[in-house]
Design a protein around this motif. Structure first.
Motif, PDB file in Angstrom:
ATOM      1  N   ASP A 473     -29.307  26.317  19.197  1.00  0.00           N
ATOM      2  CA  ASP A 473     -28.554  25.177  19.667  1.00  0.00           C
ATOM      3  C   ASP A 473     -29.361  23.882  19.527  1.00  0.00           C
ATOM      4  O   ASP A 473     -29.434  23.090  20.448  1.00  0.00           O
ATOM      5  CB  ASP A 473     -28.168  25.415  21.134  1.00  0.00           C
ATOM      6  N   ARG A 474     -29.991  23.718  18.372  1.00  0.00           N
ATOM      7  CA  ARG A 474     -30.734  22.513  17.981  1.00  0.00           C
ATOM      8  C   ARG A 474     -32.039  22.283  18.714  1.00  0.00           C
ATOM      9  O   ARG A 474     -32.704  21.277  18.527  1.00  0.00           O
ATOM     10  CB  ARG A 474     -29.848  21.259  18.128  1.00  0.00           C
ATOM     11  N   LYS A 475     -32.384  23.215  19.603  1.00  0.00           N
ATOM     12  CA  LYS A 475     -33.636  23.042  20.327  1.00  0.00           C
ATOM     13  C   LYS A 475     -34.562  24.212  20.025  1.00  0.00           C
ATOM     14  O   LYS A 475     -34.126  25.257  19.562  1.00  0.00           O
ATOM     15  CB  LYS A 475     -33.384  23.021  21.834  1.00  0.00           C
ATOM     16  N   CYS A 476     -35.849  24.024  20.327  1.00  0.00           N
ATOM     17  CA  CYS A 476     -36.793  25.112  20.150  1.00  0.00           C
ATOM     18  C   CYS A 476     -36.738  26.035  21.365  1.00  0.00           C
ATOM     19  O   CYS A 476     -36.901  25.604  22.498  1.00  0.00           O
ATOM     20  CB  CYS A 476     -38.191  24.538  19.978  1.00  0.00           C
ATOM     21  N   LYS A 477     -36.474  27.301  21.107  1.00  0.00           N
ATOM     22  CA  LYS A 477     -36.336  28.257  22.202  1.00  0.00           C
ATOM     23  C   LYS A 477     -37.615  29.017  22.480  1.00  0.00           C
ATOM     24  O   LYS A 477     -37.731  29.718  23.473  1.00  0.00           O
ATOM     25  CB  LYS A 477     -35.237  29.272  21.834  1.00  0.00           C
TER      26      LYS A 477
END
Ligand SMILES: Nc1ncnc2c1ncn2[C@@H]1O[C@H](COP(=O)(O)OP(=O)(O)OP(=O)(O)O)[C@@H](O)[C@H]1O
Ligand SMILES: [Mg+2]
Length: 501
Positions: A473-477
């Protein structure tokens, strides 16, 4: 005697006197799903293009439901109930799903298009395939999967009895793939016969009834799927034993290696707050489901998308790239995901395609573009990458899909960038060549190149990476070490967190 949906016998096809298909026999039973497999350049697309009317055969016979036919063009094929979905989908992006399905065959006798009926009919077709797609959405707002299903509906509306799919799943997410499986089984229930081309061998057992394997333009084997194993398939494809399961090689010791690229809280319109370091000689895998933001991350590093926050440092200097040219100058290379649109000039030959990103190298010889150097470079690239072509004067559009991808890779590697970004580098590449390309990437890293591999194929990321960055979702997890990483571990990180879905 059984009637076949398709029976091709002794098919011959050559281009400029070079044989590509050599006495190929191929049968498709009614209602079966038949996989057509083979290495890059084996002749799969050429064979099916003879059925779809894109190419004419030189010799041999084609029977459709028992009757001998001559297919000269796509209209002939459609009239026989043969529909083909090529890898490059052919929808009109700003029209709705329903409009695309009915394009050219609008409902209603009047000149105007009956909108309500169009939606209703499109909805029914989606229901029939057990799909939950809003038929009023614009096609361009949908993922590859939904676009593909729109094409399937178009085929069904054209009264397809035979559907040909050329690598349909290479860009689908696991969820889309699940829908795809259901939809394709529905086709079988409707007694539609399917020819299915794919390089993802693990799918064959899920989907197909029989397989035919082409090697170097010949049919080397046709078998029931239950009677053949994947290692046997690979053996038939490449003509020798190959594991097909690629192991990660021992990475170099990176403790003393300098940092080559650093992102510090970088955001763009499409990604949020990404930070990491990439060392010289390191291979950083970036994965996540399709749409997680991998391509968007590559685009902001390469100056395609504007950075809105944070800093990017390359080899100790901070940059804000306004365009790819500046990024290239700073030593970054990008092998893009979509080779048709951004990677290649289809009308140009191989050597010009390679030269075009390597002009500085050429200019060292002080002649604007030194012809012999251009040729020399192209020859070296083609040899290193094992590109199947006649010579480097061949036009790009005349190479097989997988071989085009190899040219894109080789031209960027020839630039010898400090940082190499590879976005889905082996999409459409056959198993054997994949292994060669992985070895090459490891060699580049061993020589000190910093490499970022952005891929939704987890086995690929696992086979290559020293470290893995997981996007969602466009973020670093999260970030995990390559060594000891597993597919389950990555999926856990993606779905873990619990802050969404
Ligand atoms: N129009 C053309 N002119 C000249 N050669 C061609 C043309 N089309 C295909 N070829 C050659 O025919 C051979 C077979 O190509 P084809 O596209 O059928 O391979 P493929 O099995 O589909 O491979 P891939 O898995 O890479 O898609 C290749 O060597 C290719 O270069
Ligand atoms: Mg092909």
């Amino acid at each position: 005697m059984e009637t076949y949906a398709i029976k091709m016998e002794h098919i011959q096809k050559g281009f400029s006197g070079v044989p590509v298909l050599k006495e190929v026999d191929f049968e498709l039973k009614e209602g079966e799903i038949h996989a057509l497999l083979g290495e890059n350049g084996a002749g799969k697309s050429t064979l099916i293009k003879i059925l779809s009317g894109a190419h004419e055969k030189d010799d041999g016979t084609v029977r459709v439901f028992g009757e001998e036919v001559e297919i000269h063009n796509p209209q002939d094929a459609h009239a026989l109930g043969i529909q083909c979905i090529y890898q490059e989908l052919s929808l009109i992006p700003h029209l709705s799903v329903a409009d695309n399905i009915f394009l050219g065959r609008e409902l209603g006798k009047k000149a105007w298009i009956n909108e309500r009926d169009t939606y209703k009919k499109a909805r029914e077709m989606m229901d029939m395939l057990s799909l939950d797609i809003n038929v009023k959405s614009q096609v361009q707002s949908l993922g590859i999967g939904a676009q593909f299903f729109t094409e399937i509906c178009r085929c069904l509306l054209g009264n397809a009895r035979i559907v040909i799919l050329d690598e349909p799943t290479s860009a689908m997410t696991p969820i889309e793939y699940g829908y795809f499986l259901r939809a394709i089984k529905k086709l079988r229930e409707q007694h539609i016969s399917v020819i299915y081309i794919s390089h993802r061998l693990d799918e064959i057992k899920d989907i197909c009834d029989r397989v035919t394997i082409l090697r170097d333009g010949k049919n080397v084997r046709t078998a029931e799927v239950k009677d053949i194993t994947i290692p046997e398939i690979i053996h038939e494809m490449v003509g020798k034993d190959a594991s097909g399961y690629l192991q990660r090689q021992q990475g170099a010791d990176l403790t003393k290696a300098p940092v080559m690229m650093k992102l510090d809280h970088v955001s763009s319109a499409k990604i949020e707050d990404i930070s990491f370091e990439l060392k010289a000689g390191e291979i950083l895998g970036v994965t996540g489901l399709l749409g997680a933001g991998k391509t968007e991350l590559a685009n902001v590093i390469f100056g395609v998308d504007k950075k809105t926050r944070g800093t990017i440092t390359v080899d100790g200097r901070e940059y804000t790239f306004k365009n790819p040219r500046q990024a290239m100058k700073a030593g970054i290379g990008l092998v893009p995901e979509d080779r048709k649109r951004t990677g290649l000039f289809q009308e140009f030959d191989i050597k010009s395609n390679i030269a075009i990103v390597n002009l500085e190298q050429m200019e060292q010889w002080k002649v604007l573009v030194h012809r012999s150097k251009e040729k020399e470079l192209a020859k070296r690239c083609v040899k290193d990458m094992n590109v199947k072509c006649r010579n480097t004067n061949q036009k790009m559009k005349h190479l097989s899909g997988g071989n085009q991808q190899k040219v894109v890779l080789s031209k960027w590697i020839a630039r010898n960038p400090k940082v190499l970004l590879l976005d889905e580098p082996t999409r459409g590449i056959d198993v054997g060549s994949k292994e060669e390309i992985y070895n090459l990437i490891h060699e580049l890293a061993n020589e000190g190149m910093a490499v970022m591999v952005l891929s939704s194929e987890m086995p690929e990321v696992l086979a290559l990476s020293d470290r893995i960055l997981i996007l969602h979702d466009r973020k670093c997890k999260g970030e995990i070490a390559g060594e000891g990483a597993t597919q389950e571990g990555i999926l856990m990180t993606i779905t873990g967190g619990g802050d969404d879905e």
